[in-house]
Design a protein around this motif. Structure first.
Motif, short mmCIF file in Angstrom:
data_model
loop_
_atom_site.label_atom_id
_atom_site.label_comp_id
_atom_site.label_asym_id
_atom_site.label_seq_id
_atom_site.Cartn_x
_atom_site.Cartn_y
_atom_site.Cartn_z
N ASP A 95 -22.43 88.61 -40.73
CA ASP A 95 -21.29 88.95 -41.60
C ASP A 95 -19.99 88.39 -41.03
O ASP A 95 -19.15 87.86 -41.77
CB ASP A 95 -21.18 90.46 -41.76
CG ASP A 95 -22.26 91.05 -42.66
OD1 ASP A 95 -22.96 90.28 -43.34
OD2 ASP A 95 -22.42 92.28 -42.65
N LEU A 96 -19.82 88.52 -39.73
CA LEU A 96 -18.61 87.99 -39.10
C LEU A 96 -18.55 86.48 -39.18
O LEU A 96 -17.48 85.90 -39.44
CB LEU A 96 -18.56 88.44 -37.63
CG LEU A 96 -18.17 89.90 -37.41
CD1 LEU A 96 -18.49 90.33 -35.98
CD2 LEU A 96 -16.69 90.12 -37.70
N LEU A 97 -19.68 85.82 -38.98
CA LEU A 97 -19.70 84.36 -39.07
C LEU A 97 -19.42 83.91 -40.49
O LEU A 97 -18.64 82.97 -40.72
CB LEU A 97 -21.05 83.82 -38.58
CG LEU A 97 -21.19 82.30 -38.59
CD1 LEU A 97 -20.17 81.66 -37.66
CD2 LEU A 97 -22.60 81.89 -38.18
N TYR A 98 -20.05 84.56 -41.49
CA TYR A 98 -19.82 84.20 -42.89
C TYR A 98 -18.37 84.41 -43.28
O TYR A 98 -17.80 83.65 -44.07
CB TYR A 98 -20.72 85.02 -43.81
CG TYR A 98 -22.18 84.67 -43.74
CD1 TYR A 98 -22.63 83.51 -43.11
CD2 TYR A 98 -23.14 85.50 -44.32
CE1 TYR A 98 -23.97 83.20 -43.04
CE2 TYR A 98 -24.49 85.18 -44.26
CZ TYR A 98 -24.90 84.03 -43.63
OH TYR A 98 -26.23 83.73 -43.57
N GLU A 99 -17.77 85.48 -42.75
CA GLU A 99 -16.37 85.77 -43.06
C GLU A 99 -15.47 84.63 -42.61
O GLU A 99 -14.47 84.32 -43.25
CB GLU A 99 -15.98 87.07 -42.36
CG GLU A 99 -14.57 87.55 -42.64
CD GLU A 99 -14.27 88.85 -41.92
OE1 GLU A 99 -13.35 88.87 -41.09
OE2 GLU A 99 -14.99 89.84 -42.18
N ARG A 100 -15.87 83.99 -41.52
CA ARG A 100 -15.04 82.90 -40.98
C ARG A 100 -15.37 81.55 -41.62
O ARG A 100 -14.48 80.76 -41.92
CB ARG A 100 -15.25 82.79 -39.47
CG ARG A 100 -14.51 81.64 -38.83
CD ARG A 100 -14.61 81.66 -37.33
NE ARG A 100 -13.98 80.52 -36.74
CZ ARG A 100 -13.83 80.34 -35.44
NH1 ARG A 100 -14.28 81.23 -34.59
NH2 ARG A 100 -13.25 79.27 -34.97
N THR A 101 -16.66 81.28 -41.84
CA THR A 101 -17.08 79.94 -42.24
C THR A 101 -17.66 79.85 -43.64
O THR A 101 -17.82 78.75 -44.16
CB THR A 101 -18.13 79.39 -41.26
OG1 THR A 101 -19.31 80.20 -41.36
CG2 THR A 101 -17.61 79.42 -39.84
N GLY A 102 -18.05 81.00 -44.22
CA GLY A 102 -18.86 80.96 -45.42
C GLY A 102 -20.31 80.79 -45.01
O GLY A 102 -20.61 80.44 -43.87
N PRO A 103 -21.27 81.10 -45.92
CA PRO A 103 -22.69 80.97 -45.59
C PRO A 103 -23.05 79.56 -45.12
O PRO A 103 -22.58 78.57 -45.69
CB PRO A 103 -23.40 81.31 -46.90
CG PRO A 103 -22.40 82.13 -47.65
CD PRO A 103 -21.05 81.58 -47.27
N LEU A 104 -23.84 79.49 -44.05
CA LEU A 104 -24.29 78.19 -43.55
C LEU A 104 -25.33 77.62 -44.50
O LEU A 104 -26.10 78.35 -45.12
CB LEU A 104 -24.89 78.34 -42.15
CG LEU A 104 -23.93 78.84 -41.06
CD1 LEU A 104 -24.72 79.04 -39.76
CD2 LEU A 104 -22.80 77.87 -40.85
#
Length: 201
Positions: free
Chosen positions: A190-199
């Motif tokens: 969730d934190l990564l998606y918040e920053r980058t969007g879904p990989l």
């Protein structure tokens, strides 16, 4: 996720701790990862001997190309810090453009972090590594199950609020002193998606 285990360094290093014994002003020097938690005292500092081992190059490359860098959970003084005390590895962590997350332990560890709250864990890292290393600190905020005797919840204390905190229920209800791997993975993604969007899949 598929991964590889890479060493921080290939050099023969020893972990040393300065420990203050109960009721005494002086500190004693304890050598060895397994011996440090056995001493009845408060760890003041840990360091490596020799103190400037070169990092394993593939480990540096992995850090510099990562999208997400996670430190923790694990034993603060005898698991996390020894790797981060390798100078080149710490330098790579600092210059990396990845999202950097510190995952605080669910509960205290006898011989290492008895009585510690979230801010104590972060302060120890800052004392050894310097400030501003992590973008966010992930902490458990659910404490509804009894823990084994001698183990305490690591709680989000007022002093921790000066850090970017991400609180969530991360407890494994069968072993409440441990993280639930699914809950923790979801929080990290969730934190990564918040920053980058879904990989991209």
């Amino acid at each position: 996720v598929n991964g590889r285990v890479l060493p921080a360094t290939l050099h023969d290093v020893r972990l040393i701790a300065d420990v203050q014994l109960p009721g005494l002003a002086q500190e004693v020097r304890i050598e060895g990862e397994s011996r440090i938690p056995e001493v009845q005292g408060r760890v003041r500092r840990v360091y490596l001997e020799p103190n400037n081992p070169s990092a394993f190059p593939p480990s540096l490359q992995a850090i510099l190309t990562a999208d997400l860098l996670i430190v923790g959970p694990g034993s603060l003084y005898t698991s996390l810090l020894p790797n981060l005390l390798v100078p080149d590895l710490l330098a790579a962590l600092r210059v990396s453009k990845a999202l950097k997350i510190y995952v605080v332990n669910i509960a205290t560890q006898r011989g290492e972090t008895s009585g510690y709250q979230v801010s104590d864990h972060i302060s120890v890292l800052e004392e050894h590594l310097g400030q501003g290393l992590f973008d966010v600190v992930v902490c458990n905020n659910w404490h509804e199950i009894a823990l084994p005797r001698g183990v305490e919840w690591v709680k989000i204390d007022p002093a921790a609020r000066r850090y970017p905190i991400y609180p969530a229920n991360l407890v494994d209800e069968e072993q409440p002193w441990r993280h639930d791997s699914v809950k923790l993975a979801q929080a990290l993604m969730d934190l990564l998606y918040e920053r980058t969007g879904p990989l991209a899949e």
